[in-house]
Design a protein around this motif. Structure first.
Motif, PDB file in Angstrom:
ATOM      1  N   PHE A 238     165.909  45.292  29.687  1.00 44.18           N
ATOM      2  CA  PHE A 238     165.066  46.473  29.515  1.00 44.18           C
ATOM      3  C   PHE A 238     165.676  47.603  30.339  1.00 44.18           C
ATOM      4  N   ALA A 239     165.846  48.778  29.735  1.00 43.14           N
ATOM      5  CA  ALA A 239     166.419  49.917  30.467  1.00 43.14           C
ATOM      6  C   ALA A 239     165.481  51.124  30.384  1.00 43.14           C
ATOM      7  N   ARG A 240     165.434  51.890  31.460  1.00 40.68           N
ATOM      8  CA  ARG A 240     164.606  53.101  31.516  1.00 40.68           C
ATOM      9  C   ARG A 240     165.140  54.148  30.533  1.00 40.68           C
ATOM     10  N   ASN A 241     164.226  54.951  29.966  1.00 41.56           N
ATOM     11  CA  ASN A 241     164.579  56.048  29.049  1.00 41.56           C
ATOM     12  C   ASN A 241     165.345  55.587  27.808  1.00 41.56           C
ATOM     13  N   THR A 242     165.065  54.366  27.357  1.00 47.06           N
ATOM     14  CA  THR A 242     165.710  53.845  26.147  1.00 47.06           C
ATOM     15  C   THR A 242     164.622  53.610  25.103  1.00 47.06           C
ATOM     16  N   TYR A 243     164.927  53.924  23.851  1.00 45.29           N
ATOM     17  CA  TYR A 243     163.940  53.716  22.782  1.00 45.29           C
ATOM     18  C   TYR A 243     163.891  52.243  22.376  1.00 45.29           C
ATOM     19  N   TYR A 244     162.656  51.719  22.279  1.00 42.45           N
ATOM     20  CA  TYR A 244     162.449  50.357  21.802  1.00 42.45           C
ATOM     21  C   TYR A 244     161.379  50.373  20.723  1.00 42.45           C
ATOM     22  N   LYS A 245     161.483  49.446  19.802  1.00 46.68           N
ATOM     23  CA  LYS A 245     160.515  49.422  18.703  1.00 46.68           C
ATOM     24  C   LYS A 245     159.231  48.716  19.132  1.00 46.68           C
ATOM     25  N   HIS A 246     158.110  49.368  18.914  1.00 46.75           N
ATOM     26  CA  HIS A 246     156.786  48.783  19.151  1.00 46.75           C
ATOM     27  C   HIS A 246     156.348  48.165  17.830  1.00 46.75           C
ATOM     28  N   THR A 247     156.290  46.830  17.768  1.00 43.80           N
ATOM     29  CA  THR A 247     156.110  46.182  16.454  1.00 43.80           C
ATOM     30  C   THR A 247     154.746  46.454  15.833  1.00 43.80           C
ATOM     31  N   ARG A 248     153.687  46.518  16.667  1.00 40.97           N
ATOM     32  CA  ARG A 248     152.351  46.705  16.085  1.00 40.97           C
ATOM     33  C   ARG A 248     152.183  48.128  15.544  1.00 40.97           C
ATOM     34  N   LEU A 249     152.682  49.123  16.292  1.00 38.00           N
ATOM     35  CA  LEU A 249     152.546  50.518  15.849  1.00 38.00           C
ATOM     36  C   LEU A 249     153.652  50.899  14.866  1.00 38.00           C
ATOM     37  N   ASP A 250     154.685  50.038  14.785  1.00 39.79           N
ATOM     38  CA  ASP A 250     155.837  50.287  13.913  1.00 39.79           C
ATOM     39  C   ASP A 250     156.472  51.644  14.195  1.00 39.79           C
TER      40      ASP A 250
END
Length: 283
Positions: A238-250
């Motif tokens: 996990f890195a700060r200021n990196t985009y990750y996909k939120h699966t529930r909110l898509d």
């Protein structure tokens, strides 16, 4: 170490989904309490490895053998003492560590230090009598002989499968007996484990980052109206200021101020790895 009131238990049940091993704190005065029973049931459902720390040995409580008996019966745990107390309450002189044959001497209102630790490879050594007196040395030798006859060496694989629980005695308020327990915990506790999802098993060695939220806490900081979501990292980095996909909110989300926690202190972190718990500012 969950307070006796059941309102606190819900929080702890949730936290147990994020951990791979637990340290169970038992009060030597009160023995096994209601909430402890319920929490151990949750641990047993998941085969979570448990280390037991019997606290408040510097106060008059139940005798150690009686406590071990009560914990085994009440919590249905198979215990394995790795340290053993010398008296209790005002007479408390310290603990003998069975796994490395050393004596930790207790001084009231003084924190435990390296100077208080005396190696005694042979329990028949006269040095033991000099340090704790003949009467207590005789009793300790009898206790240790009985313990070694009944328990023998600790079987680490059985602990990792949740079948055996090492036991330590001490006094947390004096920071006594805690270091020995934590050193053993670091040596034998499991590495970060993977997690099952509704789609597949996520292994901690995977490169791709995954994590799950196990708890959301509002108004942690009394000066701000805030909400912190607690994330347990399962795989990858996990890195700060990196985009990750939120699966529930898509949708993709990023976090500029992820925190690590130590009691009430929190620090902004740059990265986290499997097994780490990260606090995310939750809008």
């Amino acid at each position: 170490d969950t307070p006796g009131h059941k309102d606190f238990a819900e929080d702890t049940y949730r936290t147990l989904t994020a951990v791979d091993s637990v340290i169970l704190v038992i009060d030597s005065v009160n023995g096994v309490e209601d909430q402890t029973r319920k929490l151990v049931e949750v641990c047993r459902m998941r085969d979570t490895p448990i280390i037991v720390f019997v606290n408040k040995m510097d106060r008059d409580g139940k005798f150690p053998f009686d406590l071990v008996d009560e914990i085994e019966k009440e919590l249905k745990l198979s215990l394995h003492p790795l340290s053993w107390p010398i008296n209790m309450g005002k007479e408390f002189k310290g603990v003998y560590n069975l796994y490395n044959s050393s004596l930790n001497l207790f001084t009231a209102s003084q924190k435990s230090t390296e100077e208080n630790t005396v190696p005694i490879p042979d329990i028949q050594d006269k040095l033991l009598d000099d340090k704790i007196g003949e009467r207590d040395a005789k009793q300790l030798r009898e206790d240790v002989e009985l313990l070694q006859g009944v328990y023998g060496e600790l079987d680490v694989p059985s602990y990792l499968e949740g079948k055996v629980s090492p036991v330590f005695f001490g006094s947390a308020v004096n920071n006594f007996g805690v270091k020995e327990m934590l050193d053993t915990f670091i040596n034998i506790a499991p590495h970060p484990q993977g997690r099952n999802t509704d789609k597949r098993y996520v292994a901690p060695e995977e490169d791709k980052f995954t994590g799950f939220i196990f708890k959301i806490h509002a108004n942690l900081d009394p000066r701000h109206r805030d909400r912190i979501a607690f994330l347990r990292v399962c795989s990858g980095r996990f890195a700060r200021n990196t985009y990750y996909k939120h699966t529930r909110l898509d949708k993709d989300v990023r976090f500029s101020n992820p925190y690590s926690f130590m009691a009430r202190e929190k620090d902004i972190i740059e990265e986290a790895y499997p097994g780490d718990v990260v606090g995310l500012f939750d809008t």
